[in-house]
Design a protein around this motif. Structure first.
Motif, PDB file in Angstrom:
ATOM      1  N   GLY A   1     -31.689  30.948  54.515  1.00  0.00           N
ATOM      2  CA  GLY A   1     -30.884  30.057  55.339  1.00  0.00           C
ATOM      3  C   GLY A   1     -29.455  30.548  55.253  1.00  0.00           C
ATOM      4  N   ALA A   2     -28.916  31.033  56.357  1.00  0.00           N
ATOM      5  CA  ALA A   2     -27.612  31.710  56.324  1.00  0.00           C
ATOM      6  C   ALA A   2     -26.527  30.839  56.934  1.00  0.00           C
ATOM      7  N   GLU A   3     -25.521  30.521  56.150  1.00  0.00           N
ATOM      8  CA  GLU A   3     -24.375  29.759  56.639  1.00  0.00           C
ATOM      9  C   GLU A   3     -23.471  30.687  57.447  1.00  0.00           C
ATOM     10  N   GLN A   4     -23.177  30.295  58.669  1.00  0.00           N
ATOM     11  CA  GLN A   4     -22.425  31.142  59.594  1.00  0.00           C
ATOM     12  C   GLN A   4     -21.011  30.621  59.785  1.00  0.00           C
ATOM     13  N   GLU A   5     -20.012  31.438  59.403  1.00  0.00           N
ATOM     14  CA  GLU A   5     -18.611  31.099  59.652  1.00  0.00           C
ATOM     15  C   GLU A   5     -18.122  31.836  60.898  1.00  0.00           C
ATOM     16  N   TYR A   6     -17.168  31.236  61.607  1.00  0.00           N
ATOM     17  CA  TYR A   6     -16.643  31.844  62.828  1.00  0.00           C
ATOM     18  C   TYR A   6     -15.304  31.191  63.179  1.00  0.00           C
ATOM     19  N   PHE A   7     -14.523  31.884  63.988  1.00  0.00           N
ATOM     20  CA  PHE A   7     -13.277  31.345  64.525  1.00  0.00           C
ATOM     21  C   PHE A   7     -13.478  31.019  66.006  1.00  0.00           C
ATOM     22  N   LEU A   8     -12.719  30.054  66.490  1.00  0.00           N
ATOM     23  CA  LEU A   8     -12.652  29.749  67.914  1.00  0.00           C
ATOM     24  C   LEU A   8     -11.205  29.852  68.369  1.00  0.00           C
ATOM     25  N   ILE A   9     -10.969  30.574  69.454  1.00  0.00           N
ATOM     26  CA  ILE A   9      -9.634  30.598  70.049  1.00  0.00           C
ATOM     27  C   ILE A   9      -9.777  30.406  71.548  1.00  0.00           C
ATOM     28  N   ASP A  10      -8.723  29.941  72.174  1.00  0.00           N
ATOM     29  CA  ASP A  10      -8.732  29.770  73.615  1.00  0.00           C
ATOM     30  C   ASP A  10      -8.931  31.135  74.280  1.00  0.00           C
ATOM     31  N   GLU A  11      -9.783  31.175  75.310  1.00  0.00           N
ATOM     32  CA  GLU A  11     -10.120  32.462  75.920  1.00  0.00           C
ATOM     33  C   GLU A  11      -8.913  33.119  76.593  1.00  0.00           C
ATOM     34  N   GLN A  12      -7.921  32.322  76.976  1.00  0.00           N
ATOM     35  CA  GLN A  12      -6.720  32.908  77.565  1.00  0.00           C
ATOM     36  C   GLN A  12      -6.043  33.849  76.573  1.00  0.00           C
ATOM     37  N   TYR A  13      -5.961  33.416  75.312  1.00  0.00           N
ATOM     38  CA  TYR A  13      -5.347  34.273  74.292  1.00  0.00           C
ATOM     39  C   TYR A  13      -6.211  35.510  74.031  1.00  0.00           C
ATOM     40  N   PHE A  14      -7.520  35.320  74.022  1.00  0.00           N
ATOM     41  CA  PHE A  14      -8.426  36.451  73.756  1.00  0.00           C
ATOM     42  C   PHE A  14      -8.211  37.566  74.771  1.00  0.00           C
ATOM     43  N   TYR A  15      -8.167  37.210  76.048  1.00  0.00           N
ATOM     44  CA  TYR A  15      -8.068  38.240  77.078  1.00  0.00           C
ATOM     45  C   TYR A  15      -6.660  38.804  77.221  1.00  0.00           C
ATOM     46  N   GLU A  16      -5.706  38.230  76.518  1.00  0.00           N
ATOM     47  CA  GLU A  16      -4.367  38.812  76.471  1.00  0.00           C
ATOM     48  C   GLU A  16      -4.180  39.687  75.231  1.00  0.00           C
ATOM     49  N   ARG A  17      -5.239  39.871  74.451  1.00  0.00           N
ATOM     50  CA  ARG A  17      -5.171  40.687  73.239  1.00  0.00           C
ATOM     51  C   ARG A  17      -6.145  41.850  73.353  1.00  0.00           C
TER      52      ARG A  17
END
Length: 716
Positions: A220-236
């Motif tokens: 059973g694998a605990e999954q960590e992740y980040f969420l950011i607004d997609e506008q910022y993602f596509y500007e990086r």
């Protein structure tokens, strides 16, 4: 658009009640768990009884698959899938890319009379032949040799993957070359599960347990992740190309207040989580937990234990659906191990255990002396395996992203050690010292108020710095990265524990053969000998401390700090010997994986370096030059000199990075090339970043070309 307007736009999320509307979960029709899975319920309803029993025997007891049932299963699976709206099917497999792969074929074929008919045969179910020429193989096959086979894995149920314009039947499979060599992570995992089952059953026989016919490993694998607004993602461009930010100054606030951890989940994020959990439930993925993690905009989701092969498949689905469904909320899920410097990275805690088909967990202390003897035996086998193959375990979690995380005072150190908990460690040390101690009687925590009930006192606290910790009835391998698949780490765990169980079973047989021997005495002696030899790997202190590094060195434990240090462990004589002995991977297959992992490290660092140079030259440098013009226009000589000096440093650092990345070694071994990337290219990238991050702090906000950490981490 001014920066602040962008932030405001990113923050303006409005809930769509049609998407997140609540349903009455007391009604049977609203229980969606497994509705898109061709699992036991669907099989029982659609298959003839005799066919269902044979398929059930293959899944539950590891019986050989009866080819005669394939046509019946295929027909029932097709009818079920068509009723779900599926027009195509695919053999869903896991090549050595770290992701999944699929080739879709239509159920429908022309009849010759201007119409079509849906067909799906047992032959098509059992085996397919995707074009395999471009998957990484580590030299097992040449690029011009396109033949590869996918073989149906009946232990992992088929499922329906829906898309806006239709649905596809996904059939979990193993992937191999035409000569039968494993080209994926599923086939070795299945082989390792068989190996451990055989070894554990022989050990159980010595304990008088003849009822069990199969031992399963679970995960059973605990999954960590980040969420950011997609506008910022596509500007990086760095996030788009590499999954992590190659630039970014430390924000005024990070996670030093610890206010995000287990905090109230923001509405937008919670809506996303609920939809993701619902879709995963429809695919039979048993999600149990969700919460805020330590870093801002970091979260965690965790499923319940499943058989390892199914759990590994489901982990791929979790990663895929997190990324897919986040987009519906104008978010992007980041699974890189270290997407942001200076704040916690993301891991994946691999909770691993062993259990019988009769329902017994072999790593759970029992209520009787016999049960506890058995527990001590299997726990000692794990201790021996982890100590003996510590370097190999470290290699299973080694990659370019992990090198920014492991040992960085936020994740387990690169030194592999085991945390047992105070109670079990006390018992083990007592056995090793020849003084068998009884466990502490169960007691309770007094909470100081009659309003709260007494709570059972656990035998030991947790140790979040331990890479391999015992947590009640399982071991938690905490060093996996968030972006990792589960196949290879669990394949290694299963194989090395199988070897360790066999060794201890052999020693137990010898002691039981002696006159006057008892099972209790013989087990204690075997556990004593193993712990005396391998107890050095047990450590209950601060794994982040420099003192532990020194102590580990004294104990003779490995400290493989980087990926190029760790990967050669895949091809050591001891690794080849144990994997060959248990027919999990032969030398050629192991060497192939080593070559693939080294090449992936080199390639990923190279992509990062080229991306870093491009961003610095085309985005950051022009911003700095505009700032110089601004300072000149303002007539403030001190600011002009400061910006000009940093800009000249930036130009020099960019040139140095481009030079080292243009002069890769073209001779020597692949691992030497990887070491060059680690020792030359990564430091050159770091030098560019150091100057760029300083410039971020003095260049005008409306001139800076990249979204900043304080925006990406805190706009929700």
């Amino acid at each position: 658009m001014p920066t602040r307007h962008k932030n405001l736009g990113a923050a303006q999320w409005i809930a769509d009640e049609a998407i997140i509307g609540a349903v009455d979960l007391t009604l049977p029709e609203n229980n969606v768990f497994g509705e898109n899975v061709f699992g036991p319920a669907a099989q029982r309803a659609r298959l003839p009884k005799s066919v269902f029993r044979k398929l059930e025997a293959t899944i539950a007891r590891g019986a050989e698959l009866d080819p005669s049932i394939a046509d019946a299963v295929a027909s029932a699976m097709k009818d079920w899938a068509l009723a779900k709206g599926a027009t195509h099917y695919t053999h869903w497999f896991q090549p050595l890319t770290g992701s999944t792969a699929e080739k879709h074929d239509s159920f429908f074929g022309p009849t010759g009379e201007g119409t079509s008919i849906a067909e799906f045969s047992g032959k098509e179910l059992i085996q397919a032949e995707p074009d395999a020429s471009s998957f990484p193989t580590g030299g097992i096959r040449a690029t011009f040799e396109a033949r590869g086979y996918t073989a149906w894995d009946p232990t992992s149920p088929a499922f329906i993957m829906e898309s806006p314009n239709g649905a596809t039947l996904c059939i979990p499979t193993a992937f191999m070359s035409w000569t039968g060599e494993a080209l994926d992570n599923k086939l070795p995992l299945l082989r390792s599960m068989e190996a451990l089952s055989a070894s554990a059953l022989k050990a159980l026989d010595l304990f008088g347990d003849h009822a069990a016919h199969r031992v399963f490993t679970t995960v059973g694998a605990e999954q960590e992740y980040f969420l950011i607004d997609e506008q910022y993602f596509y500007e990086r461009p760095d996030l788009i190309n590499t999954g992590r930010t190659l630039y970014g100054a430390k924000p005024p606030k990070g996670h030093e207040l610890d206010d995000h951890y287990f905090g109230s989940i923001p509405d937008r994020v919670l809506a996303f989580m609920m939809e993701a959990e619902r879709e995963l439930a429809r695919l039979g993925v048993p999600i149990k937990t969700r919460h805020n993690e330590v870093a801002p905009n970091q979260y965690e989701v965790a499923p319940i234990f499943e058989i390892s092969s199914v759990g590994a498949d489901h982990q791929h689905l979790i990663m895929q659906l997190l990324q897919k469904i986040a987009r519906r909320y104008a978010l992007v899920a980041l699974l890189h191990e270290k997407p942001f410097a200076g704040v916690n990275g993301s891991g994946k805690h691999n909770n691993w255990s062993m259990g019988t088909d009769t329902g017994m967990n072999l790593l759970e202390p029992g209520d009787t002396p016999h049960d506890n003897l058995q527990f001590l035996f299997f726990a000692a086998a794990v201790i021996r395996a982890v100590d003996k193959y510590q370097g190999l375990l470290r290699a299973t979690v080694a990659n370019a992203g992990q090198d920014h995380r492991l040992g960085a005072n936020e994740a387990p150190p690169a030194i592999i050690s085991i945390y047992l908990g105070a109670e079990i460690q006390r018992v083990m040390e007592g056995i090793a010292a020849g003084k068998v101690r009884k466990s502490t009687p169960k007691s309770f925590l007094g909470l100081g108020t009659p309003v709260l009930p007494n709570m059972p006192l656990h035998a030991g606290d947790r140790n979040r710095t331990s890479p391999f910790a015992f947590t009640g009835n399982k071991f938690e391998f905490r060093a996996l990265g968030a972006n990792q698949e589960l196949g290879m780490p669990n394949t290694v765990l299963n194989t090395i524990v199988a070897e360790s169980i066999d060794y201890m079973s052999g020693e137990l047989k010898k002691k039981l053969a002696k006159r006057g021997a008892t099972l209790e005495k013989a087990v204690v002696e075997v556990v004593r000998d193993v712990y005396k030899q391998h107890g050095r790997v047990v450590f209950d202190g601060d794994g982040y401390s420099e003192a532990w590094h020194k102590e580990a060195d004294k104990r003779g434990l490995l400290n493989l700090r980087t990926t190029p240090d760790a990967l050669p462990q895949f091809v050591t004589p001891s690794t080849v010997q144990v994997f060959t002995k248990y027919k999990v991977l032969d030398k050629r297959e192991l060497t192939a994986r080593y070559e693939v992992y080294v090449e992936q490290y080199i390639t990923k660092v190279n992509i990062e370096a080229e991306t870093a140079a491009n961003i610095a030259r085309t985005l950051i440098l022009p911003a700095a030059l505009r700032q110089i013009d601004l300072c000149d226009a303002g007539g403030i000589d001190g600011l002009t000199a400061e910006v000009r000096g940093l800009t000249e440093e930036l130009v020099a650092a960019i040139a140095a990075l481009e030079k080292v990345n243009a002069n890769h070694p073209h001779s020597g071994t692949a691992i030497k090339h990887a070491e060059y990337m680690r020792d030359k290219v990564l430091p050159a990238m770091g030098a560019v970043r150091e100057v760029a991050d300083q410039l971020e702090g003095i260049v005008a906000d409306d001139l800076w070309p990249l979204p900043k950490y304080q925006e990406m981490l805190f706009v929700k």
